[in-house]
Design an enzyme around this catalytic site. Structure first.
Site, PDB file in Angstrom:
ATOM      1  N   THR A 147       0.324  -0.549  -9.002  1.00  6.21           N
ATOM      2  CA  THR A 147       0.793   0.182  -7.822  1.00  6.21           C
ATOM      3  C   THR A 147       1.761  -0.683  -7.037  1.00  6.21           C
ATOM      4  O   THR A 147       1.491  -1.865  -6.799  1.00  6.21           O
ATOM      5  CB  THR A 147      -0.315   0.656  -6.864  1.00  6.21           C
ATOM      6  OG1 THR A 147       0.304   1.216  -5.705  1.00  6.21           O
ATOM      7  CG2 THR A 147      -1.273  -0.440  -6.412  1.00  6.21           C
ATOM      8  N   VAL A 148       2.885  -0.084  -6.670  1.00 11.03           N
ATOM      9  CA  VAL A 148       3.837  -0.828  -5.842  1.00 11.03           C
ATOM     10  C   VAL A 148       3.232  -1.143  -4.474  1.00 11.03           C
ATOM     11  O   VAL A 148       3.648  -2.084  -3.815  1.00 11.03           O
ATOM     12  CB  VAL A 148       5.170  -0.072  -5.644  1.00 11.03           C
ATOM     13  CG1 VAL A 148       5.932   0.037  -6.949  1.00 11.03           C
ATOM     14  CG2 VAL A 148       4.982   1.290  -5.003  1.00 11.03           C
ATOM     15  N   ASP A 149       2.259  -0.352  -4.061  1.00 12.50           N
ATOM     16  CA  ASP A 149       1.685  -0.545  -2.725  1.00 12.50           C
ATOM     17  C   ASP A 149       0.859  -1.826  -2.597  1.00 12.50           C
ATOM     18  O   ASP A 149       0.551  -2.255  -1.486  1.00 12.50           O
ATOM     19  CB  ASP A 149       0.826   0.664  -2.343  1.00 12.50           C
ATOM     20  CG  ASP A 149       1.661   1.903  -2.068  1.00 12.50           C
ATOM     21  OD1 ASP A 149       2.903   1.784  -2.039  1.00 12.50           O
ATOM     22  OD2 ASP A 149       1.074   2.982  -1.882  1.00 12.50           O
ATOM     23  N   MET A 195       8.421   1.809   1.126  1.00 18.96           N
ATOM     24  CA  MET A 195       7.174   2.522   0.796  1.00 18.96           C
ATOM     25  C   MET A 195       5.939   1.738   1.236  1.00 18.96           C
ATOM     26  O   MET A 195       6.039   0.588   1.666  1.00 18.96           O
ATOM     27  CB  MET A 195       7.115   2.810  -0.697  1.00 18.96           C
ATOM     28  CG  MET A 195       8.027   3.927  -1.117  1.00 18.96           C
ATOM     29  SD  MET A 195       7.890   4.259  -2.880  1.00 18.96           S
ATOM     30  CE  MET A 195       8.589   5.896  -2.960  1.00 18.96           C
ATOM     31  N   ARG A 197       2.263   3.600   2.164  1.00 16.41           N
ATOM     32  CA  ARG A 197       1.779   4.564   3.142  1.00 16.41           C
ATOM     33  C   ARG A 197       0.712   3.988   4.080  1.00 16.41           C
ATOM     34  O   ARG A 197       0.737   4.226   5.274  1.00 16.41           O
ATOM     35  CB  ARG A 197       1.201   5.760   2.376  1.00 16.41           C
ATOM     36  CG  ARG A 197       1.500   7.052   3.031  1.00 16.41           C
ATOM     37  CD  ARG A 197       1.850   8.148   2.089  1.00 16.41           C
ATOM     38  NE  ARG A 197       3.244   8.534   2.281  1.00 16.41           N
ATOM     39  CZ  ARG A 197       3.674   9.435   3.156  1.00 16.41           C
ATOM     40  NH1 ARG A 197       2.841  10.058   3.931  1.00 16.41           N
ATOM     41  NH2 ARG A 197       4.947   9.718   3.248  1.00 16.41           N
ATOM     42  N   TYR A 302      12.716   6.292  -4.168  1.00 20.99           N
ATOM     43  CA  TYR A 302      12.427   5.957  -5.568  1.00 20.99           C
ATOM     44  C   TYR A 302      13.301   4.811  -6.084  1.00 20.99           C
ATOM     45  O   TYR A 302      12.967   4.199  -7.100  1.00 20.99           O
ATOM     46  CB  TYR A 302      12.631   7.193  -6.456  1.00 20.99           C
ATOM     47  CG  TYR A 302      11.454   8.152  -6.471  1.00 20.99           C
ATOM     48  CD1 TYR A 302      10.387   8.003  -5.599  1.00 20.99           C
ATOM     49  CD2 TYR A 302      11.395   9.200  -7.376  1.00 20.99           C
ATOM     50  CE1 TYR A 302       9.312   8.878  -5.612  1.00 20.99           C
ATOM     51  CE2 TYR A 302      10.320  10.078  -7.405  1.00 20.99           C
ATOM     52  CZ  TYR A 302       9.283   9.917  -6.514  1.00 20.99           C
ATOM     53  OH  TYR A 302       8.216  10.770  -6.544  1.00 20.99           O
ATOM     54  N   LEU A 303      14.445   4.553  -5.423  1.00 19.68           N
ATOM     55  CA  LEU A 303      15.296   3.448  -5.897  1.00 19.68           C
ATOM     56  C   LEU A 303      14.509   2.153  -5.914  1.00 19.68           C
ATOM     57  O   LEU A 303      14.658   1.325  -6.811  1.00 19.68           O
ATOM     58  CB  LEU A 303      16.521   3.278  -4.989  1.00 19.68           C
ATOM     59  CG  LEU A 303      17.455   4.463  -4.833  1.00 19.68           C
ATOM     60  CD1 LEU A 303      18.625   4.094  -3.931  1.00 19.68           C
ATOM     61  CD2 LEU A 303      17.966   4.923  -6.186  1.00 19.68           C
ATOM     62  N   GLN A 304      13.635   1.975  -4.902  1.00 19.96           N
ATOM     63  CA  GLN A 304      12.941   0.690  -4.795  1.00 19.96           C
ATOM     64  C   GLN A 304      11.909   0.498  -5.896  1.00 19.96           C
ATOM     65  O   GLN A 304      11.727  -0.589  -6.409  1.00 19.96           O
ATOM     66  CB  GLN A 304      12.284   0.532  -3.417  1.00 19.96           C
ATOM     67  CG  GLN A 304      11.134   1.470  -3.135  1.00 19.96           C
ATOM     68  CD  GLN A 304      10.820   1.617  -1.664  1.00 19.96           C
ATOM     69  OE1 GLN A 304      10.240   0.735  -1.066  1.00 19.96           O
ATOM     70  NE2 GLN A 304      11.207   2.736  -1.077  1.00 19.96           N
ATOM     71  N   ARG A 305      11.198   1.570  -6.262  1.00 22.76           N
ATOM     72  CA  ARG A 305      10.139   1.348  -7.250  1.00 22.76           C
ATOM     73  C   ARG A 305      10.627   1.521  -8.687  1.00 22.76           C
ATOM     74  O   ARG A 305       9.873   1.307  -9.628  1.00 22.76           O
ATOM     75  CB  ARG A 305       8.921   2.208  -6.937  1.00 22.76           C
ATOM     76  CG  ARG A 305       9.057   3.670  -7.162  1.00 22.76           C
ATOM     77  CD  ARG A 305       7.746   4.394  -6.818  1.00 22.76           C
ATOM     78  NE  ARG A 305       7.730   5.664  -7.492  1.00 22.76           N
ATOM     79  CZ  ARG A 305       6.985   6.693  -7.140  1.00 22.76           C
ATOM     80  NH1 ARG A 305       6.163   6.582  -6.112  1.00 22.76           N
ATOM     81  NH2 ARG A 305       7.009   7.812  -7.819  1.00 22.76           N
TER      82      ARG A 305
HETATM   83  O1  F6P Z   1       2.420   4.983  -5.686  1.00 22.71           O
HETATM   84  C1  F6P Z   1       2.594   4.617  -4.370  1.00 22.71           C
HETATM   85  C2  F6P Z   1       3.804   5.259  -3.758  1.00 22.71           C
HETATM   86  O2  F6P Z   1       4.952   4.718  -4.338  1.00 22.71           O
HETATM   87  C3  F6P Z   1       3.790   5.167  -2.247  1.00 22.71           C
HETATM   88  O3  F6P Z   1       4.234   3.992  -1.693  1.00 22.71           O
HETATM   89  C4  F6P Z   1       4.567   6.377  -1.844  1.00 22.71           C
HETATM   90  O4  F6P Z   1       4.215   6.783  -0.560  1.00 22.71           O
HETATM   91  C5  F6P Z   1       4.126   7.355  -2.853  1.00 22.71           C
HETATM   92  O5  F6P Z   1       3.841   6.647  -4.015  1.00 22.71           O
HETATM   93  C6  F6P Z   1       5.095   8.446  -3.193  1.00 22.71           C
HETATM   94  O6  F6P Z   1       4.449   9.317  -4.073  1.00 22.71           O
HETATM   95  P1  F6P Z   1       5.123  10.479  -4.884  1.00 22.71           P
HETATM   96  O7  F6P Z   1       6.048   9.876  -5.887  1.00 22.71           O
HETATM   97  O8  F6P Z   1       4.013  11.236  -5.549  1.00 22.71           O
HETATM   98  O9  F6P Z   1       5.839  11.323  -3.879  1.00 22.71           O
END
Ligand code: F6P
Length: 425
Positions: A147-149, A195, A197, A302-305
């Protein structure tokens, strides 16, 4: 509960599934799983779109992929087999789903299930590890961290985080050079929304961009602290007056004192639209309205992850290692465990992988510790720096083509022939 061991099944197939938000390195974990299993003569099926693929009996035969294609997963972002956000209910509330999963496992001789995700996925793997026994089917379930979180319990860090942390630190540094150039006659405040949450790990990583009062980021906003508008504006103003410009990094999860997400608190963005998501435009509008400064804001989203071009070498290596370890644990007969990253030294950074019970990880959330956030609430401490710095080290090689683009792989994803009726019919 301690990790349970059972005698390994002599034969069978292994099922791997990706779950939750994907990362720049989740496919490196898939490569670790598939290469380790191949090395031991075990066939790997992948579920299409996470646990949903298992419920729908939509399985992919990874043995149809070449060694080169699997190796290329190590540098390809996104989820090669598809992922999903789908939380299984409790056993009591929806036993039918668990029974269906066991039915699919039985039909395809799946003896090992590896679930690659965050805390919800650890919960699913844990529940499945228990029901197999109750239904008389020998299945071993291993959770694989991702998880990026960076909010999984027990593990020192989560695969996916180091790369988003590196992207965030680099972006903070680069955008700050830009705003510094423009500040005299144009933009004075730059706001980057990242990101995370419920936990401020990604926002904290921006702090690696610089050190000292005048270095960016000048303010970091964490979900762990209630947003204090007056203190925020005062610090932005003081920074602009002293430095000439100001970089702010805000976690998407910043909340007001009443616990509402800032972007959901009835506020309006820079365009006058009411905000349903996006804290950066809300902060930007506040800065403009109260301080009058010209601003820019960015939401890399999404660019960051998915930013594999800026991935951390440490992260890419750890992502691969947890996949390989998960196979080793499964084939050794372990059940209801997750390979976690254990830090054995900060400098030089050293780590190893160990099994930890899923029961200690499922459904828990690791927030930033208090001693990682500076006293004024807007920065990171030396302890946070010590923790974060090694995780973004090194660049992970990425092959580029003549067209200047990365050579990412697209798998064939050959479907396994279904043997069962559709679920729910
Ligand atoms: O997986 C964690 C995460 O990248 C959070 O930081 C972000 O809030 C969430 O996913 C976004 O989720 P989704 O891609 O389902 O909108």
């Amino acid at each position: 509960m301690s990790p349970s061991r059972r005698s390994p099944a002599a034969t069978g197939n292994l099922l791997y599934a990706q779950s939750g938000g994907v990362t720049a390195v989740i496919n490196a974990t898939a490569a670790g799983v598939i290469e380790a299993a191949r090395g031991k003569g075990v066939k790997v099926y992948a579920a299409r779109n996470g646990i949903l693929g298992a419920l729908r009996e939509e399985l992919i035969d990874t043995s149809k992929e070449s060694a080169a294609a699997i190796a290329a997963l190590r540098h390809t972002p996104g989820g090669a087999f598809g992922s999903c956000r789908y939380k299984l209910k409790s056993l009591q509330d929806n036993r039918a789903e668990y029974e269906r999963l066991i039915e699919v496992f039985r039909a395809h001789d799946i003896r090992w299930f590896l679930y690659n995700g965050g805390n919800d996925s650890a919960d699913t793997a844990l529940k499945l590890s228990q029901i197999g026994k109750a239904l008389g089917y020998d299945i071993r379930c291993i959770g694989v961290p991702k998880t990026v979180d960076n909010d999984l319990a027990v593990t020192d860090c989560c695969p996916g985080f180091g790369s988003v942390a590196k992207y965030t630190a680099i972006s903070t540094l680069e955008a700050s050079l830009d705003v510094a150039s423009m500040a005299d006659t144009s933009t004075k405040v730059f706001i980057l929304e990242v990101m995370g949450r419920h936990a401020g790990w990604i926002a904290a990583a921006a702090g690696l961009a610089g050190e000292g009062a005048d270095a960016p980021p000048h303010l970091i906003l964490f979900p762990e602290n209630a947003f204090d508008e007056a203190a925020f504006l005062a610090k932005v103003k003081a920074t602009v007056e002293r430095v000439g410009w100001c970089t702010v990094v805000a976690s998407e999860g910043v909340r007001n004192a009443a616990g509402q997400f800032l972007a959901e608190a009835g506020t309006r963005d820079a365009f006058g639209h009411s905000q349903l998501g996006g804290v950066a435009p809300v902060l930007a509008a506040l800065v403009k309205a109260k301080l009058g400064y010209k601003y820019h804001w960015a939401l890399p989203d999404y660019l960051q992850r998915s930013a594999r071009h800026a991935a951390s070498q440490v992260d890419a290596e750890q992502a691969y290692a947890v996949g390989k370890a998960a196979v080793d644990y499964a084939l050794a007969g372990m059940n209801a465990v997750m390979p976690v990253i254990v830090r054995t030294a900060d400098a030089p950074y050293r780590w190893k992988i160990e099994p930890a019970p899923l029961a200690k990880i499922a459904n828990r959330e690791k927030k930033m510790p208090k001693n990682f956030i500076s006293r004024d609430g807007f920065g990171i401490t030396a302890a946070a720096r010590r923790y974060l710095a090694p995780l973004i080290r090194g660049e992970a090689p990425l092959p580029y083509g003549k067209d200047g683009l990365p050579r990412y792989v697209r798998l064939k994803n050959t479907a396994v022939t279904k043997k069962l009726m559709a679920f729910g019919r």
